[in-house]
Design a protein around this motif. Sequence first.
Motif, PDB file in Angstrom:
ATOM      1  N   VAL A  71       0.877  -1.085  -0.028  1.00  0.00           N
ATOM      2  CA  VAL A  71       0.000  -0.141   0.018  1.00  0.00           C
ATOM      3  C   VAL A  71       1.014   1.247   0.063  1.00  0.00           C
ATOM      4  O   VAL A  71       1.550   1.349   0.975  1.00  0.00           O
ATOM      5  CB  VAL A  71      -0.911   0.173   1.159  1.00  0.00           C
ATOM      6  N   ALA A  72       0.814   1.914  -0.948  1.00  0.00           N
ATOM      7  CA  ALA A  72       1.704   3.027  -1.348  1.00  0.00           C
ATOM      8  C   ALA A  72       1.142   4.310  -1.731  1.00  0.00           C
ATOM      9  O   ALA A  72       0.112   4.316  -2.410  1.00  0.00           O
ATOM     10  CB  ALA A  72       2.895   2.801  -1.968  1.00  0.00           C
ATOM     11  N   PHE A  73       1.364   5.451  -0.850  1.00  0.00           N
ATOM     12  CA  PHE A  73       0.749   6.977  -1.179  1.00  0.00           C
ATOM     13  C   PHE A  73       1.903   7.386  -2.092  1.00  0.00           C
ATOM     14  O   PHE A  73       2.945   7.673  -1.574  1.00  0.00           O
ATOM     15  CB  PHE A  73       0.333   7.618  -0.266  1.00  0.00           C
ATOM     16  N   VAL A  74       2.017   7.667  -3.198  1.00  0.00           N
ATOM     17  CA  VAL A  74       3.016   8.326  -4.208  1.00  0.00           C
ATOM     18  C   VAL A  74       2.548   9.548  -4.338  1.00  0.00           C
ATOM     19  O   VAL A  74       1.703   9.898  -4.914  1.00  0.00           O
ATOM     20  CB  VAL A  74       3.347   7.525  -5.294  1.00  0.00           C
ATOM     21  N   MET A  75       3.549  10.340  -3.942  1.00  0.00           N
ATOM     22  CA  MET A  75       3.138  12.124  -3.919  1.00  0.00           C
ATOM     23  C   MET A  75       4.238  12.663  -5.084  1.00  0.00           C
ATOM     24  O   MET A  75       5.431  12.131  -5.027  1.00  0.00           O
ATOM     25  CB  MET A  75       3.242  12.738  -2.680  1.00  0.00           C
ATOM     26  N   PRO A  76       3.937  13.662  -5.412  1.00  0.00           N
ATOM     27  CA  PRO A  76       4.910  14.319  -6.389  1.00  0.00           C
ATOM     28  C   PRO A  76       6.208  14.795  -5.471  1.00  0.00           C
ATOM     29  O   PRO A  76       6.049  15.155  -4.525  1.00  0.00           O
ATOM     30  CB  PRO A  76       4.245  15.611  -6.872  1.00  0.00           C
ATOM     31  N   GLU A  85       4.121  17.323   6.580  1.00  0.00           N
ATOM     32  CA  GLU A  85       2.836  17.737   6.450  1.00  0.00           C
ATOM     33  C   GLU A  85       1.800  16.927   5.599  1.00  0.00           C
ATOM     34  O   GLU A  85       0.813  16.480   5.879  1.00  0.00           O
ATOM     35  CB  GLU A  85       2.681  19.268   5.894  1.00  0.00           C
ATOM     36  N   TRP A  86       2.557  16.549   4.297  1.00  0.00           N
ATOM     37  CA  TRP A  86       1.853  15.717   3.478  1.00  0.00           C
ATOM     38  C   TRP A  86       1.746  14.293   3.940  1.00  0.00           C
ATOM     39  O   TRP A  86       0.612  13.567   3.829  1.00  0.00           O
ATOM     40  CB  TRP A  86       2.656  15.522   2.283  1.00  0.00           C
ATOM     41  N   MET A  87       2.719  13.967   4.830  1.00  0.00           N
ATOM     42  CA  MET A  87       2.487  12.350   5.476  1.00  0.00           C
ATOM     43  C   MET A  87       1.576  12.445   6.432  1.00  0.00           C
ATOM     44  O   MET A  87       0.574  11.397   6.390  1.00  0.00           O
ATOM     45  CB  MET A  87       3.959  11.847   6.019  1.00  0.00           C
ATOM     46  N   ALA A  88       1.455  13.319   7.479  1.00  0.00           N
ATOM     47  CA  ALA A  88       0.383  13.469   8.266  1.00  0.00           C
ATOM     48  C   ALA A  88      -1.003  13.551   7.555  1.00  0.00           C
ATOM     49  O   ALA A  88      -2.033  12.985   8.141  1.00  0.00           O
ATOM     50  CB  ALA A  88       0.575  14.844   9.086  1.00  0.00           C
ATOM     51  N   LYS A  89      -1.210  14.384   6.550  1.00  0.00           N
ATOM     52  CA  LYS A  89      -2.356  14.376   5.930  1.00  0.00           C
ATOM     53  C   LYS A  89      -2.746  12.966   5.308  1.00  0.00           C
ATOM     54  O   LYS A  89      -3.867  12.485   5.319  1.00  0.00           O
ATOM     55  CB  LYS A  89      -2.391  15.286   4.806  1.00  0.00           C
ATOM     56  N   MET A  90      -1.732  12.274   4.514  1.00  0.00           N
ATOM     57  CA  MET A  90      -2.265  11.161   4.023  1.00  0.00           C
ATOM     58  C   MET A  90      -2.516   9.887   4.995  1.00  0.00           C
ATOM     59  O   MET A  90      -3.316   9.209   5.004  1.00  0.00           O
ATOM     60  CB  MET A  90      -0.939  10.471   3.140  1.00  0.00           C
ATOM     61  N   LYS A  91      -1.837   9.950   6.288  1.00  0.00           N
ATOM     62  CA  LYS A  91      -2.069   9.104   7.256  1.00  0.00           C
ATOM     63  C   LYS A  91      -3.708   9.410   7.556  1.00  0.00           C
ATOM     64  O   LYS A  91      -4.180   8.569   8.053  1.00  0.00           O
ATOM     65  CB  LYS A  91      -1.043   9.478   8.274  1.00  0.00           C
ATOM     66  N   ALA A  92      -3.879  10.602   7.931  1.00  0.00           N
ATOM     67  CA  ALA A  92      -5.121  10.917   8.555  1.00  0.00           C
ATOM     68  C   ALA A  92      -6.157  10.721   7.430  1.00  0.00           C
ATOM     69  O   ALA A  92      -7.300   9.998   7.844  1.00  0.00           O
ATOM     70  CB  ALA A  92      -5.331  12.415   9.017  1.00  0.00           C
ATOM     71  N   ASP A  93      -5.998  10.797   6.179  1.00  0.00           N
ATOM     72  CA  ASP A  93      -6.817  10.359   5.393  1.00  0.00           C
ATOM     73  C   ASP A  93      -7.061   8.627   4.969  1.00  0.00           C
ATOM     74  O   ASP A  93      -8.205   8.454   4.780  1.00  0.00           O
ATOM     75  CB  ASP A  93      -6.519  11.010   3.767  1.00  0.00           C
TER      76      ASP A  93
END
Length: 157
Positions: A71-76, A85-93
């Motif tokens: 399971v991977a969230f791939v961000m620019p 900030e982006w990791m915290a948002k992705m974890k919360a989502d």
Amino acid sequence: MSTKGSIRVDCPHCGEGFDADFWTVVRGDRDLEVKELILSGEFDVLMCPACEKLFQHEVPFMYTDPARDIVAFVMPEAWLPKKDEWMAKMKADYEPLRASLAESQGLTADPMYLFGLSPLTALLEADRDREEETEVMEFMAREEGLHLKAVRPSAAR
């Protein structure tokens, strides 16, 4: 199944705006053509319909492969300066989705948070190499009459 969306993109070469398809969720176990686009480096390459020049355009997406425990969230990659900030948002989502994805797809691995396509490509290439090595070792073990025990791919990584 993988899921597509559409986004308005401006060509960095000529400035022309156009609508481009992009992937929001990629199922690496089901959509092998899309997985091959990732491995070949063509996944996020667009061609401007006006000037016909190619360019890379990254958008965030989720990559899953339950059989390989991914399971991977791939961000620019451009988002890397605000990584925390982006990791915290992705974890919360992701938290509200975790239970339903475990039930519907068998996804139990902790998600990975990657910036840019390169880390995902490297992971997929390493898994492919590991699978080939495993096939050889399984053959050799059976030749010797040894019993094998499967381990989760994430544990083998």
